[in-house]
Scaffold this motif. Structure first.
Motif, PDB file in Angstrom:
ATOM      1  N   THR A  20      59.752 131.593  49.310  1.00 35.42           N
ATOM      2  CA  THR A  20      58.569 132.417  49.038  1.00 35.42           C
ATOM      3  C   THR A  20      58.157 132.372  47.573  1.00 35.42           C
ATOM      4  OG1 THR A  20      59.929 134.390  48.653  1.00 35.42           O
ATOM      5  CG2 THR A  20      59.148 134.001  50.909  1.00 35.42           C
ATOM      6  N   ALA A  21      59.050 131.912  46.684  1.00 37.74           N
ATOM      7  CA  ALA A  21      58.723 131.868  45.248  1.00 37.74           C
ATOM      8  C   ALA A  21      57.549 130.929  45.002  1.00 37.74           C
ATOM      9  CB  ALA A  21      59.939 131.416  44.446  1.00 37.74           C
ATOM     10  N   GLU A  22      56.597 131.384  44.206  1.00 39.28           N
ATOM     11  CA  GLU A  22      55.400 130.592  43.915  1.00 39.28           C
ATOM     12  C   GLU A  22      55.301 130.201  42.445  1.00 39.28           C
ATOM     13  OE1 GLU A  22      52.148 132.931  45.232  1.00 39.28           O
ATOM     14  OE2 GLU A  22      52.631 132.752  47.366  1.00 39.28           O
ATOM     15  N   THR A  23      55.809 131.056  41.543  1.00 42.00           N
ATOM     16  CA  THR A  23      55.653 130.755  40.119  1.00 42.00           C
ATOM     17  C   THR A  23      56.990 130.661  39.377  1.00 42.00           C
ATOM     18  OG1 THR A  23      55.389 133.127  39.624  1.00 42.00           O
ATOM     19  CG2 THR A  23      53.379 131.825  40.022  1.00 42.00           C
ATOM     20  N   GLU A  24      57.918 131.615  39.608  1.00 40.25           N
ATOM     21  CA  GLU A  24      59.137 131.610  38.805  1.00 40.25           C
ATOM     22  C   GLU A  24      60.291 132.287  39.537  1.00 40.25           C
ATOM     23  OE1 GLU A  24      60.090 132.181  34.161  1.00 40.25           O
ATOM     24  OE2 GLU A  24      59.353 134.012  35.119  1.00 40.25           O
ATOM     25  N   ILE A  25      61.478 131.701  39.384  1.00 31.05           N
ATOM     26  CA  ILE A  25      62.725 132.292  39.861  1.00 31.05           C
ATOM     27  C   ILE A  25      63.594 132.594  38.644  1.00 31.05           C
ATOM     28  CG2 ILE A  25      64.946 131.740  40.914  1.00 31.05           C
ATOM     29  CD1 ILE A  25      63.277 132.471  43.092  1.00 31.05           C
ATOM     30  N   LEU A  26      64.076 133.827  38.556  1.00 32.70           N
ATOM     31  CA  LEU A  26      65.011 134.217  37.510  1.00 32.70           C
ATOM     32  C   LEU A  26      66.368 134.448  38.165  1.00 32.70           C
ATOM     33  CD1 LEU A  26      62.794 136.865  35.662  1.00 32.70           C
ATOM     34  CD2 LEU A  26      62.877 134.381  35.292  1.00 32.70           C
ATOM     35  N   CYS A  27      67.435 134.031  37.498  1.00 29.55           N
ATOM     36  CA  CYS A  27      68.748 134.141  38.129  1.00 29.55           C
ATOM     37  C   CYS A  27      69.815 134.502  37.107  1.00 29.55           C
ATOM     38  CB  CYS A  27      69.107 132.812  38.803  1.00 29.55           C
ATOM     39  SG  CYS A  27      70.758 132.792  39.540  1.00 29.55           S
ATOM     40  N   LEU A  28      70.681 135.438  37.508  1.00 29.69           N
ATOM     41  CA  LEU A  28      71.929 135.698  36.805  1.00 29.69           C
ATOM     42  C   LEU A  28      73.022 135.086  37.668  1.00 29.69           C
ATOM     43  CD1 LEU A  28      71.446 139.439  35.728  1.00 29.69           C
ATOM     44  CD2 LEU A  28      70.943 137.367  34.413  1.00 29.69           C
ATOM     45  N   ASP A  29      73.664 134.051  37.170  1.00 28.03           N
ATOM     46  CA  ASP A  29      74.563 133.238  37.991  1.00 28.03           C
ATOM     47  C   ASP A  29      76.013 133.455  37.575  1.00 28.03           C
ATOM     48  OD1 ASP A  29      74.496 130.494  39.819  1.00 28.03           O
ATOM     49  OD2 ASP A  29      76.162 130.569  38.407  1.00 28.03           O
ATOM     50  N   LYS A  30      76.831 133.832  38.546  1.00 27.56           N
ATOM     51  CA  LYS A  30      78.256 134.003  38.296  1.00 27.56           C
ATOM     52  C   LYS A  30      79.017 133.774  39.598  1.00 27.56           C
ATOM     53  CE  LYS A  30      79.784 138.184  37.686  1.00 27.56           C
ATOM     54  NZ  LYS A  30      79.996 139.537  37.134  1.00 27.56           N
ATOM     55  N   PRO A  31      80.258 133.282  39.520  1.00 33.59           N
ATOM     56  CA  PRO A  31      81.050 133.122  40.731  1.00 33.59           C
ATOM     57  C   PRO A  31      81.629 134.475  41.158  1.00 33.59           C
ATOM     58  CG  PRO A  31      82.278 132.380  38.815  1.00 33.59           C
ATOM     59  CD  PRO A  31      80.919 132.769  38.329  1.00 33.59           C
ATOM     60  N   PRO A  32      82.195 134.525  42.392  1.00 33.88           N
ATOM     61  CA  PRO A  32      82.319 133.432  43.362  1.00 33.88           C
ATOM     62  C   PRO A  32      81.010 133.192  44.098  1.00 33.88           C
ATOM     63  CG  PRO A  32      83.276 135.425  44.262  1.00 33.88           C
ATOM     64  CD  PRO A  32      82.888 135.751  42.851  1.00 33.88           C
ATOM     65  N   TYR A  33      80.918 132.020  44.737  1.00 36.26           N
ATOM     66  CA  TYR A  33      79.704 131.637  45.442  1.00 36.26           C
ATOM     67  C   TYR A  33      79.890 131.769  46.942  1.00 36.26           C
ATOM     68  CZ  TYR A  33      78.385 129.800  40.900  1.00 36.26           C
ATOM     69  OH  TYR A  33      78.083 129.680  39.575  1.00 36.26           O
ATOM     70  N   LEU A  34      78.843 132.220  47.604  1.00 34.91           N
ATOM     71  CA  LEU A  34      78.917 132.426  49.048  1.00 34.91           C
ATOM     72  C   LEU A  34      79.187 131.137  49.797  1.00 34.91           C
ATOM     73  CD1 LEU A  34      75.955 134.915  49.423  1.00 34.91           C
ATOM     74  CD2 LEU A  34      78.326 135.397  50.028  1.00 34.91           C
ATOM     75  N   ASP A  35      78.647 130.023  49.293  1.00 36.13           N
ATOM     76  CA  ASP A  35      78.841 128.744  49.970  1.00 36.13           C
ATOM     77  C   ASP A  35      79.951 127.922  49.326  1.00 36.13           C
ATOM     78  OD1 ASP A  35      77.594 128.255  47.624  1.00 36.13           O
ATOM     79  OD2 ASP A  35      75.992 127.014  48.436  1.00 36.13           O
TER      80      ASP A  35
END
Length: 330
Positions: A135-150
Protein backbone atom coordinates in the motif's frame (compact mmCIF):
# COMPACT_ATOMS: atom_id res chain seq x y z
CA UNK A 1 16.97 -47.20 -26.00
CA UNK A 2 17.24 -43.44 -26.73
CA UNK A 3 16.84 -41.18 -23.77
CA UNK A 4 13.90 -38.82 -23.66
CA UNK A 5 13.04 -35.78 -21.54
CA UNK A 6 10.63 -36.41 -18.72
CA UNK A 7 8.03 -33.86 -17.84
CA UNK A 8 4.39 -33.13 -17.30
CA UNK A 9 2.20 -32.38 -20.30
CA UNK A 10 -0.94 -31.58 -18.38
CA UNK A 11 -0.87 -28.10 -19.95
CA UNK A 12 -1.52 -29.90 -23.26
CA UNK A 13 -4.46 -31.78 -21.78
CA UNK A 14 -2.66 -35.07 -21.13
CA UNK A 15 -2.86 -37.05 -17.94
CA UNK A 16 0.32 -38.18 -16.23
CA UNK A 17 -0.13 -41.69 -17.67
CA UNK A 18 -0.73 -40.36 -21.19
CA UNK A 19 2.30 -38.04 -20.88
CA UNK A 20 4.53 -40.99 -19.93
CA UNK A 21 3.19 -43.12 -22.80
CA UNK A 22 3.61 -40.32 -25.33
CA UNK A 23 7.21 -39.68 -24.23
CA UNK A 24 7.92 -43.40 -24.61
CA UNK A 25 6.54 -43.49 -28.18
CA UNK A 26 8.55 -40.33 -29.07
CA UNK A 27 11.73 -42.04 -27.84
CA UNK A 28 10.97 -45.35 -29.63
CA UNK A 29 9.30 -44.58 -32.97
CA UNK A 30 7.85 -47.57 -34.82
CA UNK A 31 7.89 -49.83 -31.75
CA UNK A 32 5.15 -52.35 -31.01
CA UNK A 33 3.11 -52.32 -27.83
CA UNK A 34 5.14 -55.29 -26.60
CA UNK A 35 8.40 -53.44 -27.27
CA UNK A 36 7.15 -50.33 -25.46
CA UNK A 37 5.83 -52.39 -22.58
CA UNK A 38 9.37 -53.55 -21.76
CA UNK A 39 10.24 -49.95 -20.85
CA UNK A 40 6.93 -49.18 -19.15
CA UNK A 41 7.41 -48.77 -15.41
CA UNK A 42 3.98 -47.52 -14.38
CA UNK A 43 1.28 -49.78 -12.94
CA UNK A 44 -1.45 -48.51 -15.29
CA UNK A 45 -2.00 -50.50 -18.53
CA UNK A 46 0.12 -49.12 -21.37
CA UNK A 47 -2.30 -50.27 -24.08
CA UNK A 48 -5.11 -48.11 -22.62
CA UNK A 49 -2.86 -45.05 -22.76
CA UNK A 50 -1.81 -45.85 -26.34
CA UNK A 51 -5.45 -46.13 -27.34
CA UNK A 52 -6.23 -42.74 -25.81
CA UNK A 53 -3.26 -41.14 -27.59
CA UNK A 54 -4.30 -42.65 -30.92
CA UNK A 55 -7.85 -41.40 -30.45
CA UNK A 56 -6.52 -37.91 -29.71
CA UNK A 57 -4.39 -37.97 -32.87
CA UNK A 58 -1.11 -37.78 -30.98
CA UNK A 59 0.21 -41.15 -32.14
CA UNK A 60 -0.39 -43.09 -35.33
CA UNK A 61 -1.09 -46.82 -35.11
CA UNK A 62 0.29 -48.63 -38.15
CA UNK A 63 -1.56 -51.25 -40.21
CA UNK A 64 1.18 -53.82 -39.78
CA UNK A 65 0.92 -56.86 -37.54
CA UNK A 66 1.76 -56.52 -34.75
CA UNK A 67 0.73 -52.87 -34.68
CA UNK A 68 3.51 -50.31 -34.43
CA UNK A 69 3.14 -46.83 -32.95
CA UNK A 70 4.71 -43.57 -34.12
CA UNK A 71 4.30 -40.21 -32.43
CA UNK A 72 3.04 -37.19 -34.35
CA UNK A 73 5.60 -34.35 -34.26
CA UNK A 74 5.16 -32.87 -30.74
CA UNK A 75 5.41 -29.27 -31.98
CA UNK A 76 2.55 -29.98 -34.35
CA UNK A 77 0.45 -32.15 -32.06
CA UNK A 78 0.79 -30.18 -28.85
CA UNK A 79 1.31 -26.58 -29.95
CA UNK A 80 -2.40 -25.70 -30.23
CA UNK A 81 -3.51 -27.09 -26.84
CA UNK A 82 -0.51 -25.47 -25.09
CA UNK A 83 -1.29 -22.12 -26.71
CA UNK A 84 -4.87 -22.45 -25.49
CA UNK A 85 -3.54 -23.19 -22.01
CA UNK A 86 -1.33 -20.08 -22.17
CA UNK A 87 -4.37 -17.96 -23.08
CA UNK A 88 -6.26 -19.34 -20.09
CA UNK A 89 -3.23 -18.66 -17.89
CA UNK A 90 -3.02 -15.07 -19.11
CA UNK A 91 -6.72 -14.57 -18.44
CA UNK A 92 -6.24 -15.98 -14.95
CA UNK A 93 -3.30 -13.62 -14.35
CA UNK A 94 -5.37 -10.61 -15.43
CA UNK A 95 -8.16 -11.72 -13.13
CA UNK A 96 -5.64 -12.08 -10.31
CA UNK A 97 -4.52 -8.46 -10.82
CA UNK A 98 -8.14 -7.32 -10.62
CA UNK A 99 -8.63 -9.29 -7.40
CA UNK A 100 -5.42 -7.82 -5.97
CA UNK A 101 -6.71 -4.30 -6.67
CA UNK A 102 -9.88 -5.12 -4.75
CA UNK A 103 -7.82 -6.71 -1.98
CA UNK A 104 -5.81 -3.52 -1.50
CA UNK A 105 -9.02 -1.67 -0.70
CA UNK A 106 -9.66 -4.08 2.17
CA UNK A 107 -11.30 -2.16 5.04
CA UNK A 108 -8.78 -3.72 7.42
CA UNK A 109 -6.27 -1.15 6.14
CA UNK A 110 -8.61 1.71 5.26
CA UNK A 111 -11.35 1.64 7.87
CA UNK A 112 -10.76 4.74 9.98
CA UNK A 113 -13.23 3.67 12.65
CA UNK A 114 -10.64 1.40 14.30
CA UNK A 115 -7.28 3.07 14.81
CA UNK A 116 -5.61 0.08 16.51
CA UNK A 117 -5.75 -3.60 15.65
CA UNK A 118 -3.81 -6.40 17.34
CA UNK A 119 -2.50 -9.01 14.90
CA UNK A 120 -1.42 -12.35 16.39
CA UNK A 121 0.65 -15.16 14.92
CA UNK A 122 3.74 -15.18 12.74
CA UNK A 123 1.96 -15.70 9.41
CA UNK A 124 -0.68 -13.07 10.15
CA UNK A 125 1.97 -10.49 11.10
CA UNK A 126 4.04 -11.23 7.99
CA UNK A 127 0.91 -10.91 5.83
CA UNK A 128 0.15 -7.48 7.31
CA UNK A 129 3.75 -6.40 6.75
CA UNK A 130 3.61 -7.45 3.09
CA UNK A 131 0.29 -5.66 2.70
CA UNK A 132 1.70 -2.52 4.31
CA UNK A 133 4.54 -2.54 1.79
CA UNK A 134 2.11 -2.97 -1.10
CA UNK A 135 0.00 0.00 0.00
CA UNK A 136 3.01 2.34 0.38
CA UNK A 137 3.02 5.01 -2.33
CA UNK A 138 5.70 7.52 -1.32
CA UNK A 139 7.84 6.44 1.65
CA UNK A 140 8.47 3.60 4.11
CA UNK A 141 10.18 4.36 7.41
CA UNK A 142 11.59 1.49 9.44
CA UNK A 143 13.21 0.84 12.79
CA UNK A 144 14.96 -2.48 12.19
CA UNK A 145 16.11 -4.84 14.92
CA UNK A 146 16.22 -8.61 15.41
CA UNK A 147 14.83 -11.15 15.90
CA UNK A 148 13.08 -11.47 12.55
CA UNK A 149 9.77 -13.20 12.02
CA UNK A 150 11.05 -14.96 8.91
CA UNK A 151 14.45 -15.73 10.44
CA UNK A 152 16.19 -13.04 8.38
CA UNK A 153 15.84 -9.51 7.14
CA UNK A 154 13.56 -8.51 4.27
CA UNK A 155 16.10 -7.55 1.62
CA UNK A 156 14.10 -8.77 -1.38
CA UNK A 157 10.97 -6.98 -0.23
CA UNK A 158 12.92 -3.78 0.33
CA UNK A 159 14.53 -3.90 -3.10
CA UNK A 160 11.13 -4.49 -4.71
CA UNK A 161 9.72 -1.53 -2.81
CA UNK A 162 12.52 0.76 -3.95
CA UNK A 163 12.08 -0.51 -7.48
CA UNK A 164 8.51 0.84 -7.41
CA UNK A 165 9.88 4.31 -6.66
CA UNK A 166 8.95 4.26 -2.97
CA UNK A 167 11.55 6.00 -0.79
CA UNK A 168 12.94 4.05 2.12
CA UNK A 169 14.68 5.26 5.28
CA UNK A 170 15.77 2.63 7.77
CA UNK A 171 17.51 2.90 11.13
CA UNK A 172 19.27 -0.34 12.04
CA UNK A 173 20.02 -1.44 15.56
CA UNK A 174 23.65 -2.47 15.91
CA UNK A 175 22.67 -6.10 16.61
CA UNK A 176 20.89 -6.34 13.24
CA UNK A 177 24.26 -5.96 11.50
CA UNK A 178 25.60 -8.97 13.38
CA UNK A 179 23.17 -11.30 11.58
CA UNK A 180 24.72 -13.66 8.97
CA UNK A 181 24.83 -11.95 5.58
CA UNK A 182 23.61 -8.65 7.02
CA UNK A 183 26.28 -6.53 5.32
CA UNK A 184 25.56 -8.05 1.91
CA UNK A 185 21.83 -7.42 2.32
CA UNK A 186 22.47 -3.84 3.45
CA UNK A 187 24.69 -3.20 0.43
CA UNK A 188 21.92 -4.43 -1.89
CA UNK A 189 19.39 -2.11 -0.28
CA UNK A 190 21.69 0.93 -0.27
CA UNK A 191 22.57 0.27 -3.91
CA UNK A 192 18.84 0.18 -4.69
CA UNK A 193 18.39 3.58 -3.03
CA UNK A 194 17.69 2.98 0.64
CA UNK A 195 18.95 5.59 3.11
CA UNK A 196 20.39 3.71 6.08
CA UNK A 197 21.57 4.77 9.51
CA UNK A 198 22.57 2.96 12.69
CA UNK A 199 22.11 3.33 16.45
CA UNK A 200 23.44 1.15 19.26
CA UNK A 201 19.91 0.25 20.37
CA UNK A 202 16.35 0.89 19.24
CA UNK A 203 13.30 1.02 21.53
CA UNK A 204 11.03 -0.95 19.19
CA UNK A 205 10.60 -2.53 15.77
CA UNK A 206 8.42 -0.37 13.55
CA UNK A 207 7.24 0.20 9.98
CA UNK A 208 5.50 3.42 8.88
CA UNK A 209 3.93 3.85 5.44
CA UNK A 210 3.21 7.33 4.04
CA UNK A 211 2.33 8.60 7.52
CA UNK A 212 -1.01 6.79 7.12
CA UNK A 213 -0.33 3.31 8.48
CA UNK A 214 2.06 1.76 10.94
CA UNK A 215 2.98 -1.71 12.10
CA UNK A 216 4.50 -1.97 15.56
CA UNK A 217 5.97 -5.46 15.88
CA UNK A 218 6.39 -7.03 19.26
CA UNK A 219 9.35 -9.30 19.97
CA UNK A 220 8.69 -12.67 18.30
CA UNK A 221 8.33 -15.55 20.73
CA UNK A 222 7.64 -19.27 20.64
CA UNK A 223 3.99 -18.59 19.85
CA UNK A 224 4.80 -16.60 16.72
CA UNK A 225 4.74 -13.04 18.01
CA UNK A 226 2.20 -10.30 17.51
CA UNK A 227 1.93 -6.77 16.17
CA UNK A 228 -0.23 -3.67 16.42
CA UNK A 229 -1.58 -2.20 13.21
CA UNK A 230 -1.99 1.58 13.45
CA UNK A 231 -4.18 3.84 11.35
CA UNK A 232 -4.22 7.67 11.47
CA UNK A 233 -4.24 8.72 15.12
CA UNK A 234 -2.17 10.64 17.68
CA UNK A 235 -0.07 7.57 18.47
CA UNK A 236 0.84 7.13 14.80
CA UNK A 237 1.89 10.80 14.65
CA UNK A 238 3.98 10.36 17.82
CA UNK A 239 5.76 7.35 16.36
CA UNK A 240 6.54 9.41 13.26
CA UNK A 241 8.12 12.10 15.43
CA UNK A 242 10.03 9.41 17.33
CA UNK A 243 11.48 8.10 14.08
CA UNK A 244 12.57 11.56 12.93
CA UNK A 245 14.27 12.23 16.26
CA UNK A 246 16.14 8.94 16.12
CA UNK A 247 17.05 9.60 12.48
CA UNK A 248 18.72 12.89 13.38
CA UNK A 249 20.84 11.23 16.05
CA UNK A 250 21.72 8.10 14.03
CA UNK A 251 24.94 7.73 12.05
CA UNK A 252 24.78 7.16 8.28
CA UNK A 253 25.67 3.79 6.79
CA UNK A 254 27.10 3.70 3.27
CA UNK A 255 28.85 0.34 3.08
CA UNK A 256 29.48 0.18 -0.66
CA UNK A 257 28.79 3.08 -3.02
CA UNK A 258 28.11 2.12 -6.60
CA UNK A 259 30.94 4.19 -8.09
CA UNK A 260 33.12 5.99 -5.53
CA UNK A 261 35.25 8.85 -6.86
CA UNK A 262 38.99 8.27 -6.92
CA UNK A 263 39.64 10.49 -3.91
CA UNK A 264 37.30 8.51 -1.67
CA UNK A 265 38.18 5.31 0.23
CA UNK A 266 37.84 2.01 -1.65
CA UNK A 267 34.75 -0.14 -1.25
CA UNK A 268 36.31 -2.43 1.40
CA UNK A 269 37.30 0.69 3.34
CA UNK A 270 33.73 1.95 3.22
CA UNK A 271 32.41 -1.41 4.39
CA UNK A 272 34.80 -1.33 7.34
CA UNK A 273 33.63 2.16 8.28
CA UNK A 274 30.00 1.01 8.24
CA UNK A 275 30.82 -1.93 10.51
CA UNK A 276 32.82 0.22 12.91
CA UNK A 277 29.91 2.63 13.15
CA UNK A 278 27.66 -0.26 14.10
CA UNK A 279 29.93 -1.04 17.03
CA UNK A 280 30.47 -4.70 16.11
CA UNK A 281 33.25 -6.72 17.69
CA UNK A 282 36.39 -7.53 15.72
CA UNK A 283 35.19 -11.12 15.33
CA UNK A 284 31.82 -9.99 13.94
CA UNK A 285 33.52 -7.53 11.56
CA UNK A 286 35.80 -10.30 10.29
CA UNK A 287 32.78 -12.52 9.59
CA UNK A 288 30.93 -9.79 7.71
CA UNK A 289 34.01 -8.91 5.62
CA UNK A 290 34.81 -12.56 5.00
CA UNK A 291 38.39 -12.22 6.27
CA UNK A 292 40.37 -13.68 9.15
CA UNK A 293 40.25 -12.21 12.62
CA UNK A 294 43.82 -10.89 12.53
CA UNK A 295 43.32 -9.42 9.05
CA UNK A 296 40.29 -7.52 10.30
CA UNK A 297 42.30 -6.24 13.27
CA UNK A 298 45.04 -4.98 10.94
CA UNK A 299 42.48 -3.14 8.79
CA UNK A 300 40.92 -1.56 11.88
CA UNK A 301 44.27 -0.52 13.32
CA UNK A 302 45.33 1.04 10.00
CA UNK A 303 42.11 3.04 9.78
CA UNK A 304 42.40 4.26 13.37
CA UNK A 305 46.00 5.33 12.79
CA UNK A 306 45.14 7.22 9.61
CA UNK A 307 42.43 9.15 11.46
CA UNK A 308 44.24 9.62 14.75
CA UNK A 309 41.28 7.98 16.52
CA UNK A 310 41.61 6.49 19.98
CA UNK A 311 38.63 4.11 19.73
CA UNK A 312 37.13 1.99 16.96
CA UNK A 313 33.78 3.78 17.17
CA UNK A 314 35.47 7.19 17.05
CA UNK A 315 37.30 6.08 13.91
CA UNK A 316 34.03 5.13 12.25
CA UNK A 317 32.39 8.43 13.20
CA UNK A 318 35.33 10.53 12.02
CA UNK A 319 35.58 8.64 8.73
CA UNK A 320 31.85 8.90 8.07
CA UNK A 321 31.80 12.64 8.80
CA UNK A 322 34.86 13.22 6.61
CA UNK A 323 33.19 11.41 3.71
CA UNK A 324 29.97 13.37 4.28
CA UNK A 325 31.93 16.63 4.00
CA UNK A 326 33.63 15.41 0.82
CA UNK A 327 30.27 14.56 -0.73
CA UNK A 328 29.17 18.18 -0.32
CA UNK A 329 32.38 19.70 -1.61
CA UNK A 330 32.14 21.17 -5.12
Amino acid sequence: MPTHPEGDLDAAGLTAVESAAYELVVAQPGATAADLDRSWIRSEPLRDALGALAAAGLVVAGDDDPTTYTAVDPEVALDAPIRAYERRLQAAREHLHRLAAVHRTDPSLTDSTAVLEVVSGREAVLERLHRLRRTAETEILCLDKPPYLDGAGTTSGGVELLGRGVRSRTIYERSSLEQPGALHGLEQLVAAGQQARVLPTLPLKLYLADGRYGLLIRRPDDEGGSAVLLRPCALLDALGHLFEGLWRSALPLQPSPAAPPNHRPPVEHRRLIALLLSGLTDEAIARQLGVGYRTAQRHIAALMASLGARTRFQAGVQAARREEREEHEP
